[in-house]
Structures are given as structure tokens and as C-alpha cells.
Motif scaffolding. Structure first.
Motif, PDB file in Angstrom:
ATOM      1  N   ALA A 152      -2.470   8.264   5.456  1.00  0.00           N
ATOM      2  CA  ALA A 152      -3.486   8.352   6.508  1.00  0.00           C
ATOM      3  C   ALA A 152      -4.099   9.740   6.600  1.00  0.00           C
ATOM      4  N   ALA A 153      -3.323  10.770   6.260  1.00  0.00           N
ATOM      5  CA  ALA A 153      -3.803  12.148   6.361  1.00  0.00           C
ATOM      6  C   ALA A 153      -4.847  12.495   5.311  1.00  0.00           C
ATOM      7  N   GLN A 154      -5.025  11.622   4.301  1.00  0.00           N
ATOM      8  CA  GLN A 154      -6.008  11.896   3.254  1.00  0.00           C
ATOM      9  C   GLN A 154      -7.442  11.724   3.743  1.00  0.00           C
ATOM     10  N   GLU A 155      -7.630  11.119   4.909  1.00  0.00           N
ATOM     11  CA  GLU A 155      -8.955  10.960   5.504  1.00  0.00           C
ATOM     12  C   GLU A 155      -8.930  11.494   6.935  1.00  0.00           C
ATOM     13  N   PRO A 156      -9.996  12.138   7.384  1.00  0.00           N
ATOM     14  CA  PRO A 156     -10.021  12.693   8.747  1.00  0.00           C
ATOM     15  C   PRO A 156     -10.230  11.644   9.834  1.00  0.00           C
ATOM     16  N   ILE A 190     -11.770  -4.868  11.481  1.00  0.00           N
ATOM     17  CA  ILE A 190     -13.224  -4.945  11.567  1.00  0.00           C
ATOM     18  C   ILE A 190     -13.813  -3.565  11.271  1.00  0.00           C
ATOM     19  N   GLY A 191     -15.014  -3.556  10.726  1.00  0.00           N
ATOM     20  CA  GLY A 191     -15.648  -2.295  10.356  1.00  0.00           C
ATOM     21  C   GLY A 191     -15.457  -1.938   8.895  1.00  0.00           C
ATOM     22  N   ILE A 192     -14.950  -2.901   8.104  1.00  0.00           N
ATOM     23  CA  ILE A 192     -14.706  -2.646   6.680  1.00  0.00           C
ATOM     24  C   ILE A 192     -16.030  -2.667   5.906  1.00  0.00           C
ATOM     25  N   THR A 193     -16.230  -1.654   5.066  1.00  0.00           N
ATOM     26  CA  THR A 193     -17.403  -1.564   4.197  1.00  0.00           C
ATOM     27  C   THR A 193     -16.930  -1.202   2.791  1.00  0.00           C
ATOM     28  N   GLN A 194     -17.872  -1.050   1.854  1.00  0.00           N
ATOM     29  CA  GLN A 194     -17.505  -0.612   0.509  1.00  0.00           C
ATOM     30  C   GLN A 194     -16.933   0.790   0.509  1.00  0.00           C
ATOM     31  N   TYR A 195     -17.190   1.540   1.559  1.00  0.00           N
ATOM     32  CA  TYR A 195     -16.683   2.910   1.696  1.00  0.00           C
ATOM     33  C   TYR A 195     -15.193   2.920   2.045  1.00  0.00           C
ATOM     34  N   THR A 196     -14.681   1.818   2.603  1.00  0.00           N
ATOM     35  CA  THR A 196     -13.310   1.754   3.092  1.00  0.00           C
ATOM     36  C   THR A 196     -12.298   1.875   1.960  1.00  0.00           C
ATOM     37  N   ASN A 197     -11.259   2.690   2.184  1.00  0.00           N
ATOM     38  CA  ASN A 197     -10.198   2.853   1.196  1.00  0.00           C
ATOM     39  C   ASN A 197      -8.833   2.738   1.882  1.00  0.00           C
ATOM     40  N   PRO A 198      -7.730   2.723   1.110  1.00  0.00           N
ATOM     41  CA  PRO A 198      -6.407   2.549   1.716  1.00  0.00           C
ATOM     42  C   PRO A 198      -6.066   3.582   2.782  1.00  0.00           C
ATOM     43  N   SER A 199      -6.559   4.804   2.640  1.00  0.00           N
ATOM     44  CA  SER A 199      -6.278   5.835   3.650  1.00  0.00           C
ATOM     45  C   SER A 199      -6.897   5.469   4.989  1.00  0.00           C
ATOM     46  N   HIS A 200      -8.112   4.925   4.962  1.00  0.00           N
ATOM     47  CA  HIS A 200      -8.746   4.474   6.204  1.00  0.00           C
ATOM     48  C   HIS A 200      -7.902   3.389   6.872  1.00  0.00           C
ATOM     49  N   LEU A 201      -7.392   2.445   6.070  1.00  0.00           N
ATOM     50  CA  LEU A 201      -6.604   1.348   6.634  1.00  0.00           C
ATOM     51  C   LEU A 201      -5.284   1.854   7.203  1.00  0.00           C
ATOM     52  N   MET A 243       0.821  -1.215   0.000  1.00  0.00           N
ATOM     53  CA  MET A 243       0.000   0.000   0.000  1.00  0.00           C
ATOM     54  C   MET A 243       0.853   1.263   0.000  1.00  0.00           C
ATOM     55  N   ILE A 244       2.096   1.148   0.469  1.00  0.00           N
ATOM     56  CA  ILE A 244       3.029   2.267   0.487  1.00  0.00           C
ATOM     57  C   ILE A 244       4.397   1.729   0.060  1.00  0.00           C
ATOM     58  N   SER A 245       5.263   2.610  -0.442  1.00  0.00           N
ATOM     59  CA  SER A 245       6.589   2.167  -0.890  1.00  0.00           C
ATOM     60  C   SER A 245       7.667   2.432   0.152  1.00  0.00           C
ATOM     61  N   SER A 246       7.365   3.252   1.157  1.00  0.00           N
ATOM     62  CA  SER A 246       8.278   3.478   2.272  1.00  0.00           C
ATOM     63  C   SER A 246       7.454   3.711   3.529  1.00  0.00           C
ATOM     64  N   SER A 247       8.006   3.362   4.672  1.00  0.00           N
ATOM     65  CA  SER A 247       7.254   3.471   5.926  1.00  0.00           C
ATOM     66  C   SER A 247       6.822   4.904   6.209  1.00  0.00           C
ATOM     67  N   SER A 248       7.644   5.872   5.811  1.00  0.00           N
ATOM     68  CA  SER A 248       7.318   7.273   6.083  1.00  0.00           C
ATOM     69  C   SER A 248       6.060   7.729   5.345  1.00  0.00           C
ATOM     70  N   GLN A 249       5.668   7.030   4.280  1.00  0.00           N
ATOM     71  CA  GLN A 249       4.499   7.429   3.501  1.00  0.00           C
ATOM     72  C   GLN A 249       3.180   7.148   4.206  1.00  0.00           C
ATOM     73  N   VAL A 250       3.230   6.363   5.281  1.00  0.00           N
ATOM     74  CA  VAL A 250       1.976   5.997   5.949  1.00  0.00           C
ATOM     75  C   VAL A 250       1.262   7.230   6.493  1.00  0.00           C
ATOM     76  N   VAL A 304     -13.098   1.796  10.753  1.00  0.00           N
ATOM     77  CA  VAL A 304     -12.256   0.601  10.717  1.00  0.00           C
ATOM     78  C   VAL A 304     -11.369   0.546  11.960  1.00  0.00           C
ATOM     79  N   TYR A 305     -11.292  -0.625  12.577  1.00  0.00           N
ATOM     80  CA  TYR A 305     -10.389  -0.863  13.704  1.00  0.00           C
ATOM     81  C   TYR A 305      -9.476  -2.027  13.334  1.00  0.00           C
ATOM     82  N   PHE A 306      -8.195  -1.856  13.587  1.00  0.00           N
ATOM     83  CA  PHE A 306      -7.195  -2.848  13.211  1.00  0.00           C
ATOM     84  C   PHE A 306      -6.459  -3.278  14.478  1.00  0.00           C
ATOM     85  N   VAL A 307      -6.713  -4.498  14.911  1.00  0.00           N
ATOM     86  CA  VAL A 307      -5.982  -5.049  16.064  1.00  0.00           C
ATOM     87  C   VAL A 307      -4.751  -5.748  15.503  1.00  0.00           C
TER      88      VAL A 307
END
Length: 513
Positions: free
Chosen positions: A341-345, A373-384, A330-337, A350-353
Motif C-alpha cells: 500500500a505504501a507504494q502509492e500515496p 468502485i472507482g477502478i480504472t486502467q490506472y488502478t494497480n495492486p498498490s491502490h487496492l 496479491m501478498i504472501s503474508s498479511s504484514s506485506q499489505v 478506489v473505494y473498497f466496501v
């Protein structure tokens, strides 16, 4: 003509890389070099390192940093002393006769010993017949002197060593023939850096020894009864030494020492591969009833009183971001996360354990597995991406509920990540400009051992000018109502992932390999 300066070095050996950093008296970095070393995952849940590769990378980092120092106009002997900071609990075994590793090291987050841990838990709780009554009594007395949660340390070293003996004939033979040395990473590094098999220097720095399940915090030594309890020879362990003294040409230090957590009542969290939160309790052992571990933070000299701490550990922090990069692409370097993530407020529900190798403090559930958990069709990479950062923040809150938190480590470089930690915890997060605090901690202890720059770990005021530049404070902006609602949802997610491995039947296990 080269100038003769006064600097202190730190050999920082983490879970995935080695760095050698040279500091001046104000904690400014003068020179450094970093190398990643290979990771080995021979089976699901297994994680190994090659001891010879780590040693070679450490020596290469020292050599390259010294070259850089000379290129800047300083002599090689400008580095007056070297400290070591390291991943803890990883188990190394080598031959006393040859000085060579007997097998790969088993890394702290390896989960292969979960059945062995359960076996010892059964013995502890039921006083089974696997050990003689005499040994049981002595072992139980030693264990009773330790915090109750001491028993549940899957990632500690003793069961890893026991597993090696039980599964590798060459290790079993060396143990039987009294030809086996055991230590955590600082033991292996010091052994080699001061001459290896020829010098025979086998030591265990106190705060690392405290992470083995073989150390008694009451006597500040390896406990014979605990060694017998795990069926280990007394001779496999090294001499326990302080965190701030000289051994040959190197000073031993520990990952448990943090610059900003030297004083009673201070809290500090390092976010690297995992997350490790330490609350300094001063010169007294404080037992926790909430799943935290009482441990040795550091001993500032052979004759000094040790400083203790409460610690809670998160098994997956930066490693979850690495998973997004290397496994999910989903990203090419760890710093890109942070940018992603900043693309969504928000995380979009989504919750990731991130229980890749179970859950550590305060849950202590080795059967938990990772879950979104909490994944829907609305979910995108920024949410994750945002949910991945939030996972560390939620686990931090689970460990410590209310206090100003000082932070360091690679994951803290992102402002968004630190804002999320502040929001979810409802506390200020304090981040220094120079965030190599674990390396600096070992440098401080090494410098203190020879009185360099007037540093004295028993007198924190002598460090008043160290690493005070550019501190940034992140304040919580999330409302209390939203914070508590999201906290409740996180707890629901955790409950759903717990005990999952216990529900996998044999047929599924065969399919999983």
C-alpha cells in the motif's frame, strides 16, 4: 535450579488462532505460543469451527508455553492464575451427558441466520401469531428494556442456536431431552479445562452472556422471557458469573475487556479478524441512537458493579487483508499489505466496501455485499491494498466521529495503517508498544481476582505501571477538505453496495450454488 516467579497467563482464543501468553507485573511477555486452527466454510456465507479442535489447540498452546517458561529457568507453578479472552457470539452446543459437541460451532460472522433474524424482526414489529400472547408480553417487556438496535444483531448467538435446533436432528433431540448445554467460547473452554463432563461446571461470563440475545442488562441475568421468545429451554444456559473470579483452576475473562478502556470516557478499537470499537460508559447503561450497542464491558468481581460500554463492530478488518493474501494472491503474508500500500500515496480513487458478511455498525445491513468502485486502467495492486486498509478506517469513522482512539490487534502493527486511520478519522491514534491488549485485559482480570501484584480493577491507579512503555501517537496529516471529500465518496460507495443480495433472483442464486 528452577526459579519460582510470579506471572499471570492469558489464553487468547480468537477467530483464527489460539495463543497462550505469560505476562509479568509490568505487562512484559515472558513466554508465549500460538497455533492457527482450521476454518470451515461449508456454504457461501457459512463459517464454522470444530469445538474439539479449538480445545486441543488451546491445551497445546498452554503446554508449549509452559515448556518455554521452564526452559527459561522458571517453575511451572510460576503462573499463578490464567484468564481467558475469546471471540464472542460464536455458538457452541454440547451434550450434558457425554460432554461432547453436538455439532460444529457457528462462528460470529456466519450469515446463515439472516432469514431467521428477519422472521423474528417480523414478529417483533407485527406481534405475529407465532407465539402466545402471554409469552409475547413477557418477551416484549424484556426486549423493550434493551437498546433498539439490540434486535438487529445477526451475529449474536440466540438465532444460531435456534438454527441448530431447527436443522440438526441430533441437536433437536438433545434439546428436547434436556441434554443440551449452550455457551459462547469461554463457556466451552472453562467447561473442559476444569474437568469437563465429570465436574459439570457450566458458566457464562457476564460480558459474553450479554452477546447472546438472551441476556437482560437490567437484571444482569439470562432472561426467561427471552429464552421462551426463541423457543429455548432455560436449562441450556450456564450460571452467569463475573469477569474476575476463580473457577477451579482457571479464571474466566472476556474479549470485551481492554487495558486502555477501563475508565469512563475512554475509547478503544481492536483490529483483528473484525474490528471492535468500545467506548466505556462507566457504571451506567447508555443507549445509542446511532446504531451502537449498549453492552457489559466487564464486572471486576462477583460483588462489584459491572462496567458498561457502547460498542460498534466492523465485520471485516484483518479478514479483508487475509482475503487479499489467500484469495487474490496479491501478498504472501498479511504484514506485506503495508509495504504494498505504501507504494502509492493514495488509493487512486478506489473505494473498497469490505462487506463480506454484510455491514455491521452503524449500517446493520445483512444484504450488503463487498464492492470495489472507482477502478480504472490506472488502478494497480498498490491502490487496492491501500483501499483495503482505508475500508477499516472509514468504517471506524462511521462508528465514532471524534475522539482520541486507542488501538491494538494484529492489524495495528503497520505504521501506515495507523496513519491512515488517523487521517480518515481526523483524530490522534494511540498505539502502545505491547499491543496484545485483549490478552493483557484478561490477565489483569485474572490477576485482580487473587490480588496478584496488588492489581485491583475497581481502582485503576493500581495499574499505573502496566503497559506504559513505548506508546506511539499517530496524528492526522490529511487536510480537512480532502478528508471530507473522501468521506462523502465512501458514503456513496456504501449506499451502492447495500441491499445487493435482495436483488439476486432464484436463477442467479442457483448459479451461485
Amino acid at each position: 535450579m528452577l526459579e519460582k516467579g510470579e506471572f499471570v497467563g492469558s489464553l487468547d482464543c480468537g477467530t483464527t488462532s489460539v495463543r497462550f501468553i505469560v505476562f509479568d507485573k509490568y505487562a512484559q511477555i515472558i513466554a508465549q505460543h500460538q497455533l492457527e486452527f482450521p476454518q470451515y466454510y461449508p456454504n457461501p456465507g457459512w463459517h464454522e469451527h470444530n469445538p474439539l479442535e479449538i480445545q486441543a489447540h488451546a491445551e497445546a498452546c498452554i503446554e508449549e508455553t509452559v515448556k518455554s517458561l521452564v526452559a527459561k529457568g522458571f517453575t511451572k507453578d510460576s503462573v499463578k492464575v490464567i484468564g481467558i479472552t475469546n471471540q464472542r457470539e460464536t455458538a457452541f452446543v454440547w451434550s450434558r451427558k457425554t460432554g461432547k459437541p453436538l455439532c460444529n460451532a457457528i462462528v460470529w460472522d456466519d450469515s446463515r441466520t439472516k432469514n431467521l433474524v428477519a422472521h423474528y424482526e417480523h414478529i417483533l414489529h407485527n406481534k405475529g401469531l407465532e407465539i402466545s400472547p402471554g409469552v409475547w408480553k413477557k418477551g416484549q417487556e424484556a426486549i423493550d428494556a434493551l437498546p433498539p438496535v439490540f434486535h438487529y444483531r445477526l451475529y449474536f448467538s440466540a438465532t444460531k442456536v435456534r438454527w441448530m435446533i431447527d436443522n440438526y436432528p441430533e441437536v433437536a433431540k438433545a434439546h428436547e431431552n434436556d441434554d443440551m448445554c449452550f455457551g459462547t467460547l469461554e463457556s466451552w473452554l472453562v467447561y473442559n479445562l476444569v474437568g469437563g463432563v465429570k465436574k459439570g461446571l457450566h458458566v457464562s461470563e457476564m460480558s459474553n452472556a450479554a452477546r447472546t440475545l438472551l441476556f437482560n442488562t437490567a437484571t444482569l441475568s439470562y432472561d426467561p422471557a427471552l429464552l421462551k421468545f426463541f423457543g429455548l429451554r432455560q436449562s441450556i444456559v450456564g450460571d452467569v458469573v463475573s469477569t474476575s473470579q476463580i473457577y477451579g483452576h482457571i479464571a474466566a475473562g472476556s474479549l470485551a475487556v481492554y487495558l486502555s478502556c477501563l475508565t469512563k470516557g475512554e475509547a478503544k478499537c481492536t483490529y483483528g479478524t473484525g474490528g471492535f470499537l468500545v467506548y466505556c460508559t462507566g457504571n451506567e447503561i447508555v443507549k445509542s441512537g446511532h446504531g451502537l450497542l449498549s453492552t457489559v464491558a466487564f464486572q471486576p468481581g462477583p460483588d462489584a458493579k459491572p462496567v458498561f460500554a457502547l460498542e460498534g463492530s466492523i465485520s471485516s478488518a484483518g479478514s479483508a487483508i487475509t482475503w487479499l493474501k489467500d484469495s487474490m494472491h496479491m501478498i504472501s503474508s498479511s504484514s506485506q499489505v503495508n509495504d504494498l500500500a505504501a507504494q502509492e500515496p493514495t488509493s487512486g480513487g478506489v473505494y473498497f466496501v469490505t462487506a463480506f458478511s454484510g455491514l455491521l455498525a452503524p449500517y446493520w445491513d445483512s444484504s450488503a455485499t463487498g464492492m470495489m468502485i472507482g477502478i480504472t486502467q490506472y488502478t494497480n495492486p498498490s491502490h487496492l491494498a491501500r483501499a483495503t486498509i482505508e475500508a477499516t478506517a472509514f468504517q471506524t469513522r462511521a462508528i465514532i466521529q471524534s475522539m482520541n482512539l486507542k488501538v491494538d490487534g494484529g492489524m495495528t502493527n503497520g505504521d501506515l495503517a495507523m496513519s491512515i486511520v488517523a487521517d480518515i478519522n481526523g483524530t490522534d491514534v494511540i498505539r502502545p508498544e505491547m499491543r496484545e491488549s485483549t490478552a493483557l485485559g484478561s490477565a489483569l482480570l485474572a490477576g485482580s481476582a487473587i490480588g496478584l501484584f496488588g492489581w485491583d480493577l475497581t481502582r485503576p491507579e493500581t495499574l499505573s505501571e502496566v503497559n506504559t512503555k513505548g506508546t506511539m501517537i499517530f496524528k492526522p496529516e490529511m487536510s480537512d477538505n480532502i478528508r471530507e471529500k473522501r468521506w462523502a465518496n465512501w458514503q456513496r460507495a456504501v449506499e451502492r453496495c447495500r441491499g445487493w443480495e435482495a436483488g439476486i433472483d432464484e436463477e442467479e442464486e442457483d448459479l451461485l450454488g
